[in-house]
Design an enzyme around this catalytic site. Sequence first.
Site, PDB file in Angstrom:
ATOM      1  N   ASP A  39      82.639  16.188 -34.774  1.00  0.00           N
ATOM      2  CA  ASP A  39      81.511  17.156 -35.191  1.00  0.00           C
ATOM      3  C   ASP A  39      80.514  17.388 -34.018  1.00  0.00           C
ATOM      4  O   ASP A  39      80.200  16.460 -33.175  1.00  0.00           O
ATOM      5  CB  ASP A  39      80.724  16.288 -36.407  1.00  0.00           C
ATOM      6  CG  ASP A  39      79.371  17.125 -36.708  1.00  0.00           C
ATOM      7  OD1 ASP A  39      79.471  17.835 -37.535  1.00  0.00           O
ATOM      8  OD2 ASP A  39      78.283  16.769 -36.349  1.00  0.00           O
TER       9      ASP A  39
ATOM     10  N   TYR B  38      73.157  20.575 -29.486  1.00  0.00           N
ATOM     11  CA  TYR B  38      73.106  19.154 -28.899  1.00  0.00           C
ATOM     12  C   TYR B  38      73.070  19.706 -27.461  1.00  0.00           C
ATOM     13  O   TYR B  38      74.242  19.599 -26.665  1.00  0.00           O
ATOM     14  CB  TYR B  38      74.623  18.506 -29.277  1.00  0.00           C
ATOM     15  CG  TYR B  38      74.568  18.101 -30.769  1.00  0.00           C
ATOM     16  CD1 TYR B  38      73.403  18.161 -31.506  1.00  0.00           C
ATOM     17  CD2 TYR B  38      75.705  17.724 -31.438  1.00  0.00           C
ATOM     18  CE1 TYR B  38      73.469  17.842 -32.909  1.00  0.00           C
ATOM     19  CE2 TYR B  38      75.701  17.661 -32.619  1.00  0.00           C
ATOM     20  CZ  TYR B  38      74.665  17.443 -33.438  1.00  0.00           C
ATOM     21  OH  TYR B  38      74.748  17.437 -34.835  1.00  0.00           O
TER      22      TYR B  38
ATOM     23  N   TYR C 212      75.627  11.497 -41.877  1.00  0.00           N
ATOM     24  CA  TYR C 212      75.199  11.392 -40.330  1.00  0.00           C
ATOM     25  C   TYR C 212      74.147  10.132 -40.186  1.00  0.00           C
ATOM     26  O   TYR C 212      73.642   9.892 -41.166  1.00  0.00           O
ATOM     27  CB  TYR C 212      74.928  12.479 -39.615  1.00  0.00           C
ATOM     28  CG  TYR C 212      73.547  13.140 -39.982  1.00  0.00           C
ATOM     29  CD1 TYR C 212      72.417  12.522 -39.498  1.00  0.00           C
ATOM     30  CD2 TYR C 212      73.353  14.184 -40.643  1.00  0.00           C
ATOM     31  CE1 TYR C 212      71.234  13.361 -39.895  1.00  0.00           C
ATOM     32  CE2 TYR C 212      72.407  14.821 -41.162  1.00  0.00           C
ATOM     33  CZ  TYR C 212      71.154  14.336 -40.537  1.00  0.00           C
ATOM     34  OH  TYR C 212      69.829  15.147 -40.665  1.00  0.00           O
TER      35      TYR C 212
ATOM     36  N   SER D 100      74.939   6.965 -39.758  1.00  0.00           N
ATOM     37  CA  SER D 100      75.394   5.752 -40.712  1.00  0.00           C
ATOM     38  C   SER D 100      74.759   4.645 -40.154  1.00  0.00           C
ATOM     39  O   SER D 100      74.708   3.610 -41.136  1.00  0.00           O
ATOM     40  CB  SER D 100      76.672   5.942 -40.799  1.00  0.00           C
ATOM     41  OG  SER D 100      77.252   7.259 -41.277  1.00  0.00           O
TER      42      SER D 100
ATOM     43  N   ARG E  57      63.882   6.943 -30.211  1.00  0.00           N
ATOM     44  CA  ARG E  57      63.803   5.706 -31.216  1.00  0.00           C
ATOM     45  C   ARG E  57      62.300   5.097 -30.600  1.00  0.00           C
ATOM     46  O   ARG E  57      61.760   4.384 -31.036  1.00  0.00           O
ATOM     47  CB  ARG E  57      64.643   4.853 -30.891  1.00  0.00           C
ATOM     48  CG  ARG E  57      66.052   5.284 -31.761  1.00  0.00           C
ATOM     49  CD  ARG E  57      67.107   4.468 -31.451  1.00  0.00           C
ATOM     50  NE  ARG E  57      67.549   4.689 -29.967  1.00  0.00           N
ATOM     51  CZ  ARG E  57      68.833   4.049 -29.652  1.00  0.00           C
ATOM     52  NH1 ARG E  57      69.639   3.373 -30.095  1.00  0.00           N
ATOM     53  NH2 ARG E  57      69.164   4.024 -28.343  1.00  0.00           N
TER      54      ARG E  57
ATOM     55  N   ALA F 297      79.747   8.057 -30.343  1.00  0.00           N
ATOM     56  CA  ALA F 297      80.220   7.152 -29.315  1.00  0.00           C
ATOM     57  C   ALA F 297      80.119   7.539 -28.018  1.00  0.00           C
ATOM     58  O   ALA F 297      80.288   8.781 -27.711  1.00  0.00           O
ATOM     59  CB  ALA F 297      81.668   6.993 -29.519  1.00  0.00           C
ATOM     60  N   ARG F 298      79.572   6.779 -27.176  1.00  0.00           N
ATOM     61  CA  ARG F 298      79.193   7.453 -25.750  1.00  0.00           C
ATOM     62  C   ARG F 298      80.186   6.681 -24.505  1.00  0.00           C
ATOM     63  O   ARG F 298      80.343   7.025 -23.485  1.00  0.00           O
ATOM     64  CB  ARG F 298      77.875   7.104 -25.298  1.00  0.00           C
ATOM     65  CG  ARG F 298      76.765   7.728 -26.134  1.00  0.00           C
ATOM     66  CD  ARG F 298      75.169   7.755 -25.667  1.00  0.00           C
ATOM     67  NE  ARG F 298      75.042   8.585 -24.734  1.00  0.00           N
ATOM     68  CZ  ARG F 298      73.759   8.551 -24.192  1.00  0.00           C
ATOM     69  NH1 ARG F 298      72.933   8.127 -24.611  1.00  0.00           N
ATOM     70  NH2 ARG F 298      73.560   9.722 -23.182  1.00  0.00           N
TER      71      ARG F 298
END
Length: 327
Positions: A52, A57, A212, A214, A236, A289-290
């Site tokens: 996705d 982005y 999304y 999650s 954050r 995931a990066r």
Amino acid sequence: MLTRPIGASGIEASVIGLGTWAIGGWMWGGTDETRSIAAIQTSIDEGITLIDTAPAYGQGIAEEIVGKAIKGRRDQVVLATKCGLVWHCQKGNHFFDYDGKPVHRYLGKDAIIYELEQSLKRLGTEYIDHYITHWQDPTTPIDETMEALETLKTQGKIRSIGASNTSVADIEAYAAAGQLDAVQEEYSMVKREIETTLLPVTTRQGISALSYSSLALGLLSGKMTPERRFDGDDQRKDNPRFSATNRQKVQALMDQIKPIAESHSATLAQLVIAWTVQQPGITFSLCGARNADQARENAKAGRLRLSGADIAAISSAAQRHLQNLDG
């Protein structure tokens, strides 16, 4: 890897999907193309078929990276991307500024057609498996939006239709105007409002739900200690949900459910993701995931089978520890 259908589209995808917001870099402290490509390719190797992404982005960066990563492997991927956040024009409803330039929510037919062509180029593909309206545009009738999407489906440029960040009224309007296959909404142990609002509607109408965040932007990863600090443009940093008090409550939850994770030889993050996709009405879980290691960890959650007793114990612990979180 557990797979499920996307609504009535006939398309099957892995219940764990790779979300690529962080890969785009924006609001995540930048991007690393080499590590991001490794994350995508490892996800595919591990059985994750659903990828996705979205133009927003990084204003095309994530799509370009995904395109490079899936080159030569397109037939192994259920590719989802989005439309509706535009910066090539200023129609619709102003949403936010990116590098000092306005981004609008706009789902007019002209923009949808333009955006799809740009996405196809960046992704290096001739079609999108699942095309999603990213945010809803209050200035354009859903009938017009759906007409454009149905036309693109008839042309073979998209295979299924989704909508994200919706209301019950939005979902009902989409379903009345054509075939809505899925919604994509934020859902996690700390944000469960759609259980009583959207999910009864989607379940009744056979519409899939892609969750999304999650892991709640990492809050539920099992690695978010109360001492953690956030820098730069990390979203954050000023988010009240990531207060030290909240992280202490989450840590208490993690301590309680850790024996369940250990009984399955799973990490806490895998346990949380597996719990998510086994909640009523939730069809898929999109996980970021990066790097390759994070991709492997996410994929294992799709092979984890929790018992009814496990799910009940996790839900009880979440209710006990996550009540009254800030934010």
